[in-house]
Write an enzyme that holds these catalytic residues in place. Structure first.
Site, PDB file in Angstrom:
ATOM      1  N   GLU A 172       0.838  -1.201   0.000  1.00 50.37           N
ATOM      2  CA  GLU A 172       0.000   0.000   0.000  1.00 50.37           C
ATOM      3  C   GLU A 172       0.872   1.250   0.000  1.00 50.37           C
ATOM      4  OE1 GLU A 172      -3.507   0.432   2.453  1.00 50.37           O
ATOM      5  OE2 GLU A 172      -3.350  -1.680   3.037  1.00 50.37           O
ATOM      6  N   CYS A 542      -4.478   8.481  23.916  1.00 51.50           N
ATOM      7  CA  CYS A 542      -3.509   8.210  24.973  1.00 51.50           C
ATOM      8  C   CYS A 542      -3.807   9.131  26.154  1.00 51.50           C
ATOM      9  CB  CYS A 542      -2.095   8.450  24.460  1.00 51.50           C
ATOM     10  SG  CYS A 542      -0.840   8.350  25.759  1.00 51.50           S
TER      11      CYS A 542
END
Length: 626
Positions: A172, A542
């Site tokens: 990709e 996070c």
């Protein structure tokens, strides 16, 4: 997979895996997801009309701000090779053409060609289940040397269109074709056709292409006319919104199975357009970063600028194999992984300081163990030596996957100095601080108070002491420096109190967590030295730094977790060194109650010892008199 009898496939998968450890792990994950859904539903019920109105105002403002960032001046192309590994094997062995083929092993498949997919065979499926679905399936082992060779051929083609193309994997890539369309005065559709034809001429392989104003939409478009097709989305606002209106949310990169269940079962969101319709509830239930991500999907927004090249934060290598408890076999696999990682680091001229060992047990639990080293390493021997210590501490154990990750890099190219080299100031300060360890600190304290010291008790006291609310067990600094190992890190799970975190050390558990969909590694929480906890809020954000990494970004999330772990270890070491230095400078209370510096105590002891000294001549004279 269109036209596949999905009910039959699911029934066979269920029957073949029922009672297995994988099945039990899937049940545990399903229970966790269901609990999240119930919690979010309960929060929805508690929302008042006033609160919903408030969150709608917030959402509308965010939508306006995001819409202002829309850029329709760029044209991005996403190229995705068709069943890449299987296509390479067929190209090398034409006798496989037209037959159902999969690359991998009976334990796990990497990919399958389109003939095999008609039977429901897919990537990340165990080979024995795939063989049950398709009895005539041909399974060949992977050969990454061949795949890398053909990948390099495709990348040479991409570089002719965009020197700064972004390769996201072997098969990709994102290509910015804005300039070449303008320079040649040709349409993006012509460039897409030309690129596909060139790749086929150079490699003999086909690829599917998507073209859109940004990378997020380009990736979605490349999947529409697979295999060997293309889809062009014009740089037009109305065309984009029409395209997004009926697009299922699962088609968008960054939305996996878990997030799809949450959005669908809690808010009834199935298409991207519904993200905007439920924007108030998204603001109420999810974090700011997650909400922005969802609203951007609803608006059809994505990255348009080419990311700046940065020194990579980590590099990893892992292998999946049949579950085994054979220690000699495990250490041999570890040696192979260490060699592969060392070779990759050599190619990019990197040395690393933090080494992480990843283990997946036969019950699909994933464990990560890390060590922060005193020097930067890159050789196979050094990597294997430290990795073997980490693995030996976990055995005996039945494993089915093993991996190594190196982080905290510095560039070893000519002209770069060694970051471990000390300045004169650092040399003096660090040497002074290193001379004081937890055990010596305890000994000095007991000695000053005139008490005897029990070394084992001092060590236990040192190991249990930590300023951030006793959320982590830390190692004694001197042992840490000498052995380069860390004590088991404890992690805390989100709780139900107002802050969302249980403030209870008894709730902390070792950092062992289940594998997501049998492949990825959703991290549990990690407590750093400031008391903050690393866990993925809403499966995306996070909790320490607010960085957004969707659940499908498996390697990136691992690297991000390792980065914070390494940062924590450095701060912990620095904190202990400062503690020792300050303690040596801190005045102590003498036996008579007066405050005196540590140095004075030492000098007084020396003066006292001089009074008791007997010269050798005096000793013999006294002996003769007696």
């Amino acid at each position: 997979m269109d036209g596949v009898d999905k009910e039959r496939v699911q029934k066979i998968v269920y029957e073949m895996s029922k009672g297995s450890k994988y099945f039990e792990n899937e049940k545990r994950k399903e229970a966790t997801i269901n609990q999240k859904i119930e919690d979010l539903r309960a929060q929805c019920v508690l929302l008042t009309d006033e609160q919903i109105s408030f969150y709608q105002t917030v959402a509308d403002k965010r939508i306006i701000d995001l819409e202002a960032s829309r850029d329709l001046s760029k044209t991005w192309l996403h190229s995705d090779m068709d069943a890449f590994y299987a296509a390479v094997e067929t190209l090398e062995n034409p006798s496989l053409k037209g037959k159902p083929l999969a690359v991998g092993s009976m334990s796990m498949l990497c990919t399958a060609n389109y003939e095999a997919r008609k039977f429901g065979v897919r990537a990340a499926m165990p080979g024995f289940i795939a063989r049950k679905l398709c009895p005539d399936l041909i399974v060949v082992p992977p050969n990454f040397q061949k795949y890398t060779y053909y990948s390099e051929l495709t990348r040479k083609v991409f570089s002719n269109y965009d020197a700064d193309f972004i390769a996201t994997s072997l098969d990709e890539a994102y290509v910015n074709i804005t300039d070449i369309c303008n320079d040649k005065s040709v349409s993006s559709e012509q460039i897409a056709s030309e690129l596909r034809n060139t790749i086929y001429e150079q490699t003999g392989l086909t690829c599917s292409v998507g073209v859109a104003p940004n990378r997020l939409l380009a990736k979605v478009c490349s999947d529409i006319n697979k295999p060997n097709g293309q889809f062009i989305l014009p740089n037009d606002y109305k065309a984009i919104m029409t395209f997004i209106s009926s697009l299922p949310i699962r088609k968008v990169g960054g939305i996996g199975k878990v997030t799809e269940h949450l959005l669908r079962d809690v808010l009834g969101i199935n298409t991207c357009e519904q993200m905007l319709q439920k924007s108030a509830y998204l603001c109420a239930l999810f974090s700011e970063h997650s909400t922005d991500f969802f609203l951007s999907i609803g608006l059809g927004l994505g990255g348009t600028d080419t990311p700046q090249h940065k020194l990579r934060k980590s590099m990893s290598c892992e292998r999946t194999f049949s579950a085994t408890e054979d220690e000699s076999a495990l250490f041999q696999k570890l040696a192979d992984i260490a060699e592969a990682l060392s070779n990759d680091m050599h190619e990019e001229g990197l040395c690393g300081r933090t080494l992480t060992l990843k283990l997946k047990t036969s019950s699909f639990e994933v464990r990560t163990r890390a060590t922060s080293l005193q020097t930067y390493i890159h050789s196979k021997e050094d990597i294997l030596a430290h990795a073997s210590k980490l693995l030996k501490a976990e055995l005996p154990l039945s494993l089915r996957l093993m991996g190594l990750r190196m982080s905290q890099f510095y560039d070893v190219k000519p002209g770069r100095h060694d970051p471990m080299q000390k300045t004169l100031k650092n040399f003096i300060i660090k040497d002074a601080s290193q001379s004081t360890s937890c055990s010596s600190y305890s000994s000095d304290q007991h000695l000053r108070n005139g008490a005897n010291i029990d070394p084992s008790a001092a060590e236990e006291s040192c190991l249990s002491k930590f300023e951030s609310g006793h959320l982590m067990a830390v190692c004694e600094p001197e042992d840490y420096q000498q052995s380069n190992q860390i004590a088991p890190v404890k992690v805390c799970r989100p709780g139900n109190d107002a802050s969302g975190i249980k403030d209870n050390a008894d709730e902390c558990v070792p950092q062992v967590h289940a594998d997501n969909e049998g492949r990825s590694n959703p991290e549990e929480s990690l407590t750093n030295q400031n008391g903050k906890m690393l866990w993925w809020i809403d499966d995306y954000i996070c909790s320490v730094c607010g960085a957004e990494l969707p659940q499908c970004f498996i390697e990136e999330r691992q690297e991000h977790s390792d980065y914070h772990l390494a940062e924590m270890l450095q701060k912990e070491e620095s904190l202990n060194n400062r503690r020792g230095l300050l303690q040596r400078e801190r005045p102590v209370v003498s036996l008579v109650g007066k405050i005196s510096p540590v140095g004075d105590v030492a000098r007084k002891k020396q003066k006292t010892s001089k009074g008791k000294f007997i010269p050798i001549d005096a000793f013999f004279n006294r002996y003769k008199k007696d």
